[in-house]
Write a protein that holds these residues in place. Structure first.
Motif, PDB file in Angstrom:
ATOM      1  N   ASN A  92     -10.819  -3.638  -2.823  1.00 56.44           N
ATOM      2  CA  ASN A  92      -9.541  -4.108  -3.362  1.00 56.44           C
ATOM      3  C   ASN A  92      -9.613  -5.490  -3.976  1.00 56.44           C
ATOM      4  O   ASN A  92      -8.617  -6.179  -4.090  1.00 56.44           O
ATOM      5  CB  ASN A  92      -8.492  -4.138  -2.242  1.00 56.44           C
ATOM      6  N   CYS A 112      -7.129  -7.002  -6.830  1.00 53.29           N
ATOM      7  CA  CYS A 112      -6.164  -5.990  -7.246  1.00 53.29           C
ATOM      8  C   CYS A 112      -4.811  -6.601  -7.555  1.00 53.29           C
ATOM      9  O   CYS A 112      -3.932  -5.916  -8.042  1.00 53.29           O
ATOM     10  CB  CYS A 112      -6.031  -4.878  -6.212  1.00 53.29           C
ATOM     11  N   THR A 135      -6.840   2.262 -10.358  1.00 54.32           N
ATOM     12  CA  THR A 135      -6.562   0.819 -10.467  1.00 54.32           C
ATOM     13  C   THR A 135      -5.061   0.645 -10.303  1.00 54.32           C
ATOM     14  O   THR A 135      -4.315   1.615 -10.366  1.00 54.32           O
ATOM     15  CB  THR A 135      -6.944   0.266 -11.848  1.00 54.32           C
ATOM     16  N   GLN A 155       0.840  -1.194   0.000  1.00 58.58           N
ATOM     17  CA  GLN A 155       0.000   0.000   0.000  1.00 58.58           C
ATOM     18  C   GLN A 155       0.875   1.243   0.000  1.00 58.58           C
ATOM     19  O   GLN A 155       2.035   1.202   0.427  1.00 58.58           O
ATOM     20  CB  GLN A 155      -0.898  -0.008   1.236  1.00 58.58           C
ATOM     21  N   GLY A 201      -3.918  -2.030  -3.236  1.00 57.46           N
ATOM     22  CA  GLY A 201      -4.459  -2.018  -1.884  1.00 57.46           C
ATOM     23  C   GLY A 201      -4.923  -0.664  -1.387  1.00 57.46           C
ATOM     24  O   GLY A 201      -5.180  -0.493  -0.205  1.00 57.46           O
ATOM     25  N   ASP A 202      -5.033   0.309  -2.289  1.00 55.79           N
ATOM     26  CA  ASP A 202      -5.408   1.637  -1.846  1.00 55.79           C
ATOM     27  C   ASP A 202      -6.882   1.953  -2.033  1.00 55.79           C
ATOM     28  O   ASP A 202      -7.357   2.980  -1.569  1.00 55.79           O
ATOM     29  CB  ASP A 202      -4.579   2.696  -2.592  1.00 55.79           C
ATOM     30  N   GLN A 203      -7.589   1.094  -2.792  1.00 58.21           N
ATOM     31  CA  GLN A 203      -9.004   1.426  -3.030  1.00 58.21           C
ATOM     32  C   GLN A 203      -9.829   0.984  -1.842  1.00 58.21           C
ATOM     33  O   GLN A 203      -9.354   0.309  -0.936  1.00 58.21           O
ATOM     34  CB  GLN A 203      -9.549   0.684  -4.255  1.00 58.21           C
ATOM     35  N   LEU A 216      -5.920  -9.076   2.519  1.00 62.70           N
ATOM     36  CA  LEU A 216      -5.360  -8.717   1.227  1.00 62.70           C
ATOM     37  C   LEU A 216      -3.956  -9.290   1.064  1.00 62.70           C
ATOM     38  O   LEU A 216      -3.597  -9.820   0.007  1.00 62.70           O
ATOM     39  CB  LEU A 216      -5.302  -7.186   1.092  1.00 62.70           C
TER      40      LEU A 216
END
Lengths: 429, 349
Positions: free
Chosen positions: B135, B138, B102, B69, B130-132, B188
């Motif tokens: 996720n 991803c 994305t 992240q 991993g920032d949305q 994640l």
């Protein structure tokens, strides 16, 4: 062979050169690579081509300072064969798998046109084995025992005149497949002045016939000078010996003659040291690389084209080998299915035919049976008829007999005189 | 003492007479290896020097991917590893740039030269991982990128006329940054590593390790290792690829101390009269290369100084071969030309 893949030429296009502000440790990379190679061990394969008795085995023994003990061959081999032997040598921490392949019976036949063919076939077979391994789906290239010939030592007879036509023919058929280093065997039978002229003549013949011999590489500054000098000394005039002779309080490898001692390791006497230097100490890795990057690639290219693969498809669009491979596989599969279907049809046909024949036979037998039955029936009727006739006759006879007996008893009672005559008469009616 | 020649005398009869192959070159039998004792120095060990010279001329390639992240210190760590400004950040990336929606893959190449050895280093950054809020999947763009590099290499390898040195863009090593929560791995993290540990060498690192005390660090590391084991995730160095006892003992030691808890920095401070890389905090200066402070030095030695070649070899000999075998076995995804031929053949029948 960890060096051959992955290590790309660093391209400076689009990449910035970094300035390091401290020690990163990138300089340990060659060491890491070398350590991995040491663990794996090295392979080196030498092919010796030369006439029987020219000193191939002795030279190899001298080169590797050991006695490999090859059995001596006769001059009466019907055709040329190759003998391969693998040895495991170790020096400090380097393990080397050395394979020596020698010709047996080369130049001994009366008809020599086919002499070079077994050699070419052997070299191709090694390439083929490697190619097959490379084309496998599940492959283990990095633990593969590489049997491809890395160098070919071609022994030239020390006639002092020129190359034999067999030599030219053989070298010409091999020069695009293997690194050839020509050497003059048993060079102690050529005098110094003759030797110089001989070498010049040989090299010019090779050049004029377009034979590509191995050139020691001159692109690395550390070895370019010495390699260039060595290139000028080709073909190396060598003498081999496994016997030791005492010269000035030292035991040296030498050949003792009534007129003197030829020392193998004396550079004034022969080029043995040069050969060893070039072959082992300086260019072994380059020989291996050339074999893999040049000769093998050429073989592979020709072979794949032979198999029908192309890099560009029918419309000149680039077709990947893998697609072509898949297409071919599919083709073969379809072909196989078609053949199977064909075979199946043929089988069905045959079965039908057989059935028809059997049915016919069955019918025939049935007809015969019926016929026999009929005959039998007729016979029986006939016999019945005959029996009845016979029975009728019997009945009639009995009746007649009864009637006759009755008359007889009546006659006995009435006329005894005419008894005999009447009886006779009656017996006859 | 020579046992060699006597043995070979008895075994000389074993020397294979290669059968004369006719039209189709037959594959000859492998001759037996006979140990021969050497009677003097020949010079076989010079091959090491020859090899070393050749590799120094050709140089090395290394492709490292960093995943984690944003804000975990990936760029800083990579800069510290290679002691220079390699990261995306320094190649013109703007801190104010928005986090992408994305996962993007950005590869930047550099050339490092040290001690006569040239290395082409490519750092592949994955901003947006991993920032949305959602996720899901991803890791897919990352997996796709890695497979694309294998595909590129395969295509080159399978050409008829191939290049002398195929450019190697395959990802040799993937540094996965774990958030130093002190508790356990995030879902994640597990998902990513589960999917990708079979495709690429993953080296998990605990980022920003200066937020944990020594006890917290040890406990966290143990828990992470346990969780990875329970989930069947094998990080590099994988147990199954240990070649011999020596490798195993060395790698066991490393595996016991992974994931390395690291701190990165590109700023220098004066400590005890020496200039060191570190982070200055009100309570002291955290020295990046001090083993009592963090495990950066272990990571650096591990990745660069001892196992770089091995990372490349595992990628080439194992991950790439797995990809290749799968690809050549798959019949799916063939171009239309094959479907045509099938139809043609059917009509012929």
């Amino acid at each position: 062979m960890a060096a051959s893949h992955g290590a790309g030429q660093p391209q400076n296009d689009g990449c910035r050169s970094l300035s390091l502000s401290g020690h990163v440790g990138v300089d340990s990379l060659p060491e890491q690579l070398v350590n991995k190679s040491i663990k794996q061990g090295f392979c080196f394969n030498i092919l010796c081509i030369g006439e029987t008795g020219i000193g191939k085995s002795t030279l190899i023994d001298s080169l590797f300072n050991t006695s490999f003990d090859d059995p001596v061959s006769t001059h009466f081999q019907p055709n040329v064969r190759l003998r391969a032997q693998t040895y495991e040598l170790q020096e400090s921490n380097v393990r080397l798998k050395l394979t020596i392949v020698s010709t047996v019976g080369f130049g001994d036949q009366i008809k020599k046109e086919e002499s070079y063919q077994p050699i070419v076939d052997y070299i191709d077979a090694q390439f083929e084995a490697y190619l097959q391994e490379e084309l496998k789906i599940k492959r283990s290239l990095h633990s593969y025992h590489d049997t491809r010939i890395h160098v070919c030592l071609y022994f030239i007879s020390p006639t002092g005149h020129s190359l034999k036509s067999l030599d030219l023919l053989t070298m010409k058929s091999l020069d695009s497949k293997v690194n050839i280093i020509p050497i003059i065997g048993k060079a102690d039978s050529v005098s110094k002045t003759e030797l110089q002229k001989f070498k010049v003549k040989l090299m010019s013949e090779l050049v004029s016939n377009g034979v590509q011999i191995y050139q020691f590489p001159t692109d690395d500054e550390t070895v370019s000078e010495i390699n260039a000098i060595m290139n000028g000394h080709l073909p190396f005039a060598v003498v081999g010996s496994t016997e030791e002779v005492k010269v000035e309080n030292k035991m040296v490898k030498a050949r003792q003659y009534p007129w003197g001692i030829v020392q193998v390791e004396d550079e004034n006497h022969c080029d043995f040291v040069k050969l060893r230097e070039m072959l082992i100490c300086t260019n072994m890795e380059d020989l291996r690389e050339q074999t893999h990057a040049q000769h093998y690639e050429l073989y592979r290219r020709c072979r794949l084209e032979e198999m029908g693969f192309r890099d560009t498809g029918p419309e000149n669009k680039p077709v990947s080998l893998q697609e072509a491979y898949e297409a071919k596989r599919h083709e073969f599969y379809i072909e196989m299915q078609r053949k199977e279907e064909e075979m199946r049809q043929v089988f069905v046909q045959r079965v039908k035919e057989k059935e028809a024949i059997l049915k016919e036979a069955e019918q025939e037998i049935q007809a015969k049976f019926e016929h026999l039955k009929r005959l039998h029936q007729e016979e029986r009727l006939k016999l019945e008829k005959n029996r009845r006739v016979l029975e009728d006759e019997m009945a009639m006879f009995i009746k007649k007999k009864a009637a006759a007996e009755l008359l007889q008893t009546q006659a006995l009672v009435s006329t005894p005189v005419n008894f005999k005559k009447d009886k006779d008469r009656k017996n006859f009616t | 003492m020579f046992k060699g020649p006597v043995e070979s005398k008895n075994e000389a009869a074993m020397s294979e007479l290669v059968p004369e192959p006719r039209q189709k070159p037959a594959v000859p039998m492998k001759p037996m290896g006979i140990n021969a004792n050497l009677l003097g120095y020949i010079g076989i060990d010079t091959i090491i020097e020859q090899m070393r010279k050749k590799t120094m001329k050709t140089g090395f390639d290394f492709n490292i991917m960093v995943v984690g992240q944003s804000g975990l210190g990936k760029s800083t760590l990579v800069n510290t590893l290679f002691k220079s400004q390699v990261s995306r950040k320094s190649s013109g990336w703007n801190r104010e740039e928005k986090i992408p929606k994305t996962v993007e893959i950005k590869a930047i190449g550099h050339v490092i030269e040290e001690g006569g050895v040239k290395m082409k280093l490519t750092v592949i950054d994955t901003p947006g991982f991993g920032d949305q809020i959602n996720n899901e999947n991803c890791w897919e763009p990352i997996e796709k990128y890695i497979n694309e590099q294998y595909e590129k290499f395969l295509k080159e390898e399978v050409n008829i006329a191939r290049k002398k040195r195929i450019p190697d863009t395959r990802v040799h090593c993937c540094l996965y940054f774990i958030s130093p929560t002190g508790h356990s791995l995030r879902p994640l993290d597990l998902e990513f590593m589960k999917h990708l540990s079979k495709v690429v060498n993953i080296i998990p690192v605990i980022a920003k390790a200066d937020t944990m005390t020594l006890e917290e660090k040890t406990e966290f590391k143990q828990r992470v290792r346990k969780e990875l084991e329970v989930n069947g995730i094998e990080f590099y160095p994988q147990k199954e690829f240990d070649e011999d006892l020596e490798d195993k003992t060395e790698n066991d030691k490393i595996r016991e101390s992974m994931p390395f808890a690291v701190v990165g920095s590109d700023k220098e401070y004066q400590v005890n009269g020496k200039r060191v890389l570190g982070r200055k905090t009100p309570w002291g200066i955290i020295e990046v290369e001090n083993l009592t402070h963090c495990e950066f030095a272990l990571l650096r030695d591990f990745v660069i100084r001892t196992h770089l070649q091995d990372l490349k070899e595992v990628t080439h000999n194992i991950h790439y071969e797995t990809y290749r075998a799968k690809r050549l076995n798959d019949n799916g995804g063939l171009p239309p030309m094959t479907v045509e031929t099938e139809e043609n053949h059917e009509s012929n029948l």
